[in-house]
Design a protein around this motif. Structure first.
Motif: not given
Length: 485
Positions: A284-300
């Motif tokens: 996993i030396s080249e691997a990354i973490l990608v956090f995706k925001h929930h669309p219904m929580d975008r404004g809050h």
């Protein structure tokens, strides 16, 4: 054998989804011979159910006694509600069990966008379907594999719902605006969310952020799906106040979950650097973490600062991305693995062949579908957890048969006889009063083999079932659907 039916039943509706769904469902129930009662808790409820309903305007501490008194006086047979973890619904399960009533719970669909959920007793972490999977898994392990996936497809034709976002948004705005106007006559503190127009700016902020992120994150999806294909782990975040986080998980918050994921990934990286790649695993030396925001929580909520601090804390500079509105199916197809608390995104990920690690309680977290080891192991061994396609087809078949209804709460299906707009077809009564109870000692069966013939069982449709004895998971493949809902 008589089919299960709402005929002659006394049905109590509590809080439903925003919009006229419960108003129209009451019409369907009355058409089948039921007597329907309803409680409203705010002016939004009243707007969509203005007649033949009782109003509760007291405080939450007074509600259980009020509800029990009403159910006893009216001899209620069935309680139907939307979302079993809402404050006004929290006491209902225990009270229904005490009084011998049947409880039916609606929720957003596990398989979106073409389904809604309807289960007896509870949904998500309270689902009896999830609690009864073990006998099904044993039975399935003893069965030869099906020749093709079509043999285990959903039992009925599914109508496409289409885009219901604007319908839901319209009903939601009307509901919350009416509730805000009526706040001096009702106790809006009973609701599970703030009911004020002061939240309106956050919704406008959501639209603004959507446009901003579209510009700011231009090219991110292409980079992930091409340059970093199979080299990133996708971490879909959930709405900050979702019951899946606050009730059905051990995490205090989305931030707490993010910390857990980053800490685990950092430890796995450090272990690989000091001890090498575990036997049978992948680097996993080249691997990354990608956090995706929930669309219904975008404004809050915005977790940018939190994720930056966590990145610094765990020494993951260059290993973390935070994205918002990229095309989710494309990301799922390209991901090396997906880490969720218990989101229905996990089911979508399985459908796209992505390895999934569940960190909370989820219906689909079973052997053959998801990674069953620890999260720290998942990073190196995700490739060994590709979901079994036939097991997934069987699971979805059972999930649809036992928990889903074709349709939407917010937009009616084009071709359905039901006023509520969902294809009920007798399935509600079938799930609440299953007739074919398995004999003592016989294994519970969730999913019949193709063309199985199940011997008819004695008619057990009594007026009440104690919830602890409710035969929820007995096979119902051949129950007729000529009457009832």
């Amino acid at each position: 054998m008589n089919s299960p039916s709402f005929a002659g039943k006394r049905v109590l509706l509590l809080q439903g989804p925003v919009g006229p769904f419960f108003w129209n469902l009451a019409k369907d129930l009355r058409r089948k011979g039921a007597e329907v009662f309803k409680y409203n808790f705010n002016a939004g409820d009243w707007l969509f159910y203005p007649r033949c309903a009782r109003s509760f305007k007291g405080n939450l501490a007074q509600w259980p006694a009020e509800l029990e008194s009403f159910m006893r006086a009216q001899q209620i047979d069935v309680v139907l509600l939307f979302g079993d973890c809402r404050p006004v619904h929290a006491c209902v399960r225990g009270l229904a069990q005490e009084l011998g009533c049947v409880l039916g719970v609606f929720e957003e669909g596990y398989l979106r966008p073409d389904y809604v959920t309807f289960e007896p007793v509870g949904v998500n972490g309270n689902s009896v379907f999830a609690q009864s999977l073990a006998p099904w898994l044993v039975q399935q392990a003893m069965r030869p594999p099906y020749k093709n996936a079509e043999q285990v497809s959903a039992p009925a034709t599914t109508q496409a719902v289409g885009n219901s976002f604007w319908h839901a948004a319209m009903w939601g705005m009307l509901y919350f605006f009416a509730a805000w106007l009526g706040q001096w006559c009702w106790n809006n503190a009973l609701h599970h969310r703030r009911m004020t127009v002061l939240d309106a700016p956050w919704w406008w902020l959501s639209f603004g952020r959507k446009a901003w992120y579209k510009l700011k994150e231009r090219g991110a999806e292409q980079r992930l799906c091409q340059d970093k294909r199979r080299q990133f782990f996708l971490v879909p975040l959930q709405v900050y106040n979702d019951a899946q986080i606050t009730v059905h998980s051990d995490f205090d918050s989305v931030c707490n979950f993010s910390d857990y994921v980053m800490r685990s990934f950092a430890k796995a990286l450090a272990s690989e650097q000091s001890e090498g790649v575990p036997a049978g695993g992948a680097s996993i030396s080249e691997a990354i973490l990608v956090f995706k925001h929930h669309p219904m929580d975008r404004g809050h909520r915005n977790y940018g600062d939190v994720l930056r601090r966590l990145t610094q804390r765990y020494g993951l500079h260059g290993k973390v991305m935070y994205i918002h509105d990229q095309h989710l199916p494309s990301l799922l197809k390209a991901a090396r693995g997906v880490v969720v608390v218990n989101s229905t995104v996990g089911l979508s990920a399985l459908g796209h062949g992505a390895p999934v690690k569940v960190c909370g309680t989820a219906l689909y977290d079973i052997p053959g579908l998801t990674f069953q080891g620890r999260l720290r192991q998942f990073w190196h061994f995700a490739q060994q957890a590709v979901p079994d396609s036939q097991e997934l087809q069987r699971f979805k078949h059972a999930l649809v048969r036992r928990t889903q209804l074709n349709g939407s709460f917010y937009r009616k299906l084009a071709n359905t006889q039901w006023a509520c707009g969902v294809a009920l077809e007798g399935q509600m009564a079938e799930r609440l009063w299953p007739q074919d109870i398995p004999e003592a000692g016989r294994s519970l069966r969730l999913l019949p083999a193709v063309n199985d013939e199940i011997p008819a069982q004695p008619d057990t449709d009594a007026r009440h079932y104690p919830l602890g004895e409710h035969p929820l998971m007995a096979n119902s493949a051949v129950v007729a659907r000529k009457s009832g809902i």
